[in-house]
Design a protein around this motif. Structure first.
Motif, PDB file in Angstrom:
ATOM      1  N   THR A  38      41.309  38.272  48.842  1.00  0.00           N
ATOM      2  CA  THR A  38      41.213  39.492  49.659  1.00  0.00           C
ATOM      3  C   THR A  38      42.111  40.583  49.103  1.00  0.00           C
ATOM      4  O   THR A  38      41.693  41.734  48.913  1.00  0.00           O
ATOM      5  N   VAL A  61      40.793  41.792  45.587  1.00  0.00           N
ATOM      6  CA  VAL A  61      39.650  42.705  45.660  1.00  0.00           C
ATOM      7  C   VAL A  61      40.089  44.081  46.142  1.00  0.00           C
ATOM      8  O   VAL A  61      39.681  45.123  45.604  1.00  0.00           O
ATOM      9  N   ALA A  62      40.928  44.097  47.193  1.00  0.00           N
ATOM     10  CA  ALA A  62      41.392  45.385  47.718  1.00  0.00           C
ATOM     11  C   ALA A  62      42.179  46.156  46.671  1.00  0.00           C
ATOM     12  O   ALA A  62      41.977  47.366  46.477  1.00  0.00           O
ATOM     13  N   THR A  97      34.272  49.052  51.541  1.00  0.00           N
ATOM     14  CA  THR A  97      34.619  47.636  51.455  1.00  0.00           C
ATOM     15  C   THR A  97      34.452  46.974  52.805  1.00  0.00           C
ATOM     16  O   THR A  97      34.604  47.603  53.862  1.00  0.00           O
ATOM     17  N   ASP A  98      34.142  45.708  52.796  1.00  0.00           N
ATOM     18  CA  ASP A  98      34.077  44.853  53.991  1.00  0.00           C
ATOM     19  C   ASP A  98      34.651  43.502  53.566  1.00  0.00           C
ATOM     20  O   ASP A  98      33.925  42.624  53.075  1.00  0.00           O
ATOM     21  N   LEU A  99      35.952  43.332  53.711  1.00  0.00           N
ATOM     22  CA  LEU A  99      36.653  42.179  53.162  1.00  0.00           C
ATOM     23  C   LEU A  99      37.098  41.257  54.283  1.00  0.00           C
ATOM     24  O   LEU A  99      37.751  41.696  55.245  1.00  0.00           O
ATOM     25  N   VAL A 108      31.334  46.920  48.669  1.00  0.00           N
ATOM     26  CA  VAL A 108      31.920  45.639  48.269  1.00  0.00           C
ATOM     27  C   VAL A 108      32.172  44.829  49.517  1.00  0.00           C
ATOM     28  O   VAL A 108      32.902  45.262  50.414  1.00  0.00           O
ATOM     29  N   ARG A 109      31.552  43.628  49.579  1.00  0.00           N
ATOM     30  CA  ARG A 109      31.748  42.763  50.743  1.00  0.00           C
ATOM     31  C   ARG A 109      32.237  41.408  50.269  1.00  0.00           C
ATOM     32  O   ARG A 109      31.696  40.841  49.314  1.00  0.00           O
ATOM     33  N   LEU A 110      33.274  40.888  50.927  1.00  0.00           N
ATOM     34  CA  LEU A 110      33.866  39.598  50.581  1.00  0.00           C
ATOM     35  C   LEU A 110      33.828  38.708  51.804  1.00  0.00           C
ATOM     36  O   LEU A 110      34.232  39.109  52.906  1.00  0.00           O
ATOM     37  N   ARG A 146      30.641  38.411  46.054  1.00  0.00           N
ATOM     38  CA  ARG A 146      31.038  37.215  46.789  1.00  0.00           C
ATOM     39  C   ARG A 146      30.408  35.963  46.210  1.00  0.00           C
ATOM     40  O   ARG A 146      30.866  34.857  46.482  1.00  0.00           O
TER      41      ARG A 146
END
Length: 431
Positions: free
Chosen positions: A318, A321-322, A337-339, A373-375, A417
């Motif tokens: 997390t 990525v951020a 982003t959606d982490l 960007v989604r994690l 992901r």
């Protein structure tokens, strides 16, 4: 002189396998025919002489019985298998003889018994050897010796005919054996020559070619299968080398371009503070290039069958990525982003950071509008120490990256992901 003899001897030795096999077979066959011919002639000669000796012995014993009974006549008549007869007393006087020996002296000295072959007598004037058998007996007038003989003309003629036949048949058999061996060896080695010609024609640009495999389950078929397996390994090795070169070019192109830009700007910028900042950034990019070179060498070693001995550590995906998204310079597309919080994996931070960087590069290169960007964490995976879930990386080497062949990708970074924590971290072409 000995050197010239050795050189001449080497020239006489056949060079090819086919010629050596034919020469060896011909030598063995010729020796076998010679021994068989000699044995045949010896057996034939012994049989014919034994037959003549048996006939003369029987005739001599018959005459000896007549002499013992006192019924011996001066003229003796020969029987079947006997050509002449002679009876000699102890003093060497001829008492009786067949018509063809009339008036002749004794054949051999008196007292000699048994069967023997002689050239001393020729009652038939046929100039052939004679087989003479001597048998002793007692008569009212004293001991006598009976000689019975037979000409070996028939035996000699049979031997001559046999020798002539063998002189013709043996070379023909030898020639037939040599020709058959030459043909059979040529047919057996023809697939080997085809394999050799195909391997000789294969170059580094056409490693996809394979040698012909014969339909037989023999050594040559196994040789062809082994050669094709080796060509498979060579082709795979060539693919790995080309992939390594492509990976190296793709990995080093962007950092070198950024480093060059920073150094050019630093060289021309008048502000010392800005120049120092640019040089500091160039040093960081140099460290990254050094790490890339080390990873590429490790990748080459892994492709060659080696192992990676770098220690793994727990990486907060997390935060990684951020930090990677926020640290990128502003681009033409909006980033969102959606982490998921607390996602962690076991791995090497440098490789994971490079993986994220390349995914974002592909997304911004092919995105039509925004980059999202989604994690998230996989369901069913073991929970990590920080509350997130992840699986350890299965591949021991740095991630490979491939450039996308097309521009039909949409928001390519949405797939970030997928590769993270799921085995070999390869960059897939976005479509």
């Amino acid at each position: 002189m000995p050197y010239r003899i050795r050189q001449f001897t080497r020239r006489l030795v056949p060079r090819t396998v086919r010629a050596r096999a034919t020469a060896g077979a011909g030598t063995v066959l010729g020796a076998a025919l010679a021994l068989a011919s000699a044995g045949l002639l010896a057996v034939l000669h012994a049989d014919l002489v034994a037959s003549a000796a048996s006939a003369t012995r029987q005739q001599a014993e018959t005459v000896a019985q007549l002499a013992a009974q006192g019924r011996l006549t001066p003229v003796l008549h020969t029987g079947h298998g006997t050509d002449f007869l002679q009876v000699v007393d102890a003093r060497g006087t001829v008492l009786a003889a067949s018509p063809n020996l009339a008036g002749r002296p004794a054949i051999t000295p008196a007292g000699r018994t048994g069967s023997h072959t002689t050239d001393d007598v020729d009652p038939l004037l046929d100039h052939h050897r004679q087989r003479v058998t001597a048998v002793t007996g007692d008569t009212p007038a004293g001991p006598v010796t009976v000689y019975a003989g037979a000409s070996l003309r028939a035996a000699d003629e049979a031997l001559d005919i046999t020798q002539a036949g063998l002189a013709v048949a043996c070379p023909l058999l030898l020639l037939t054996g040599v020709v058959v061996t030459w043909k059979v060896t040529g047919n057996a080695l023809r697939p080997v020559e085809a394999i050799r010609a195909e391997v000789d024609a294969i170059t580094g640009q056409d490693l996809h070619r394979r040698v012909p495999e014969p339909g037989t389950a023999d050594e040559i078929a196994r040789l062809a299968a082994t050669m094709n397996a080796m060509l498979d390994r060579l082709e795979a090795s060539g693919r790995r080398q080309r992939q390594f070169i492509a990976d190296a070019s793709h990995e080093l192109r962007s950092p070198l371009a950024v480093l060059r830009t920073q150094l050019e700007v630093a060289d021309t910028h008048p502000d010392p503070a800005v120049r120092a900042e640019l040089v500091h950034g160039a040093l960081q990019d140099t460290d990254r290039l050094q790490g890339l070179a080390t990873d590429l060498l490790l990748l080459a070693r892994l492709d060659a069958g080696g192992a990676d001995d770098r220690a793994r550590q727990r990486v907060d995906i997390t935060a990684l990525v951020a930090g990677t998204v926020l640290g990128r310079p502003a681009g033409p597309h909006r980033r969102t982003t959606d982490l998921a919080p607390g996602v962690a994996v076991d791995g090497i931070p440098l490789w994971l950071g490079r993986l994220l960087t390349n995914l974002l590069d592909n997304a911004e290169r092919h995105a039509a509008g925004a980059v999202h960007v989604r994690l998230g964490a996989d369901r069913g995976a073991a929970p990590g120490p920080s509350g997130g879930t992840a699986r350890p990386l299965r591949r021991g080497g740095p991630p490979r990256f491939r450039r996308s062949p097309g521009r039909r990708c949409g928001a390519g970074a949405r797939r970030a992901r997928g590769p993270v924590g799921r085995g070999p971290p390869r960059r897939r072409p976005t479509r």
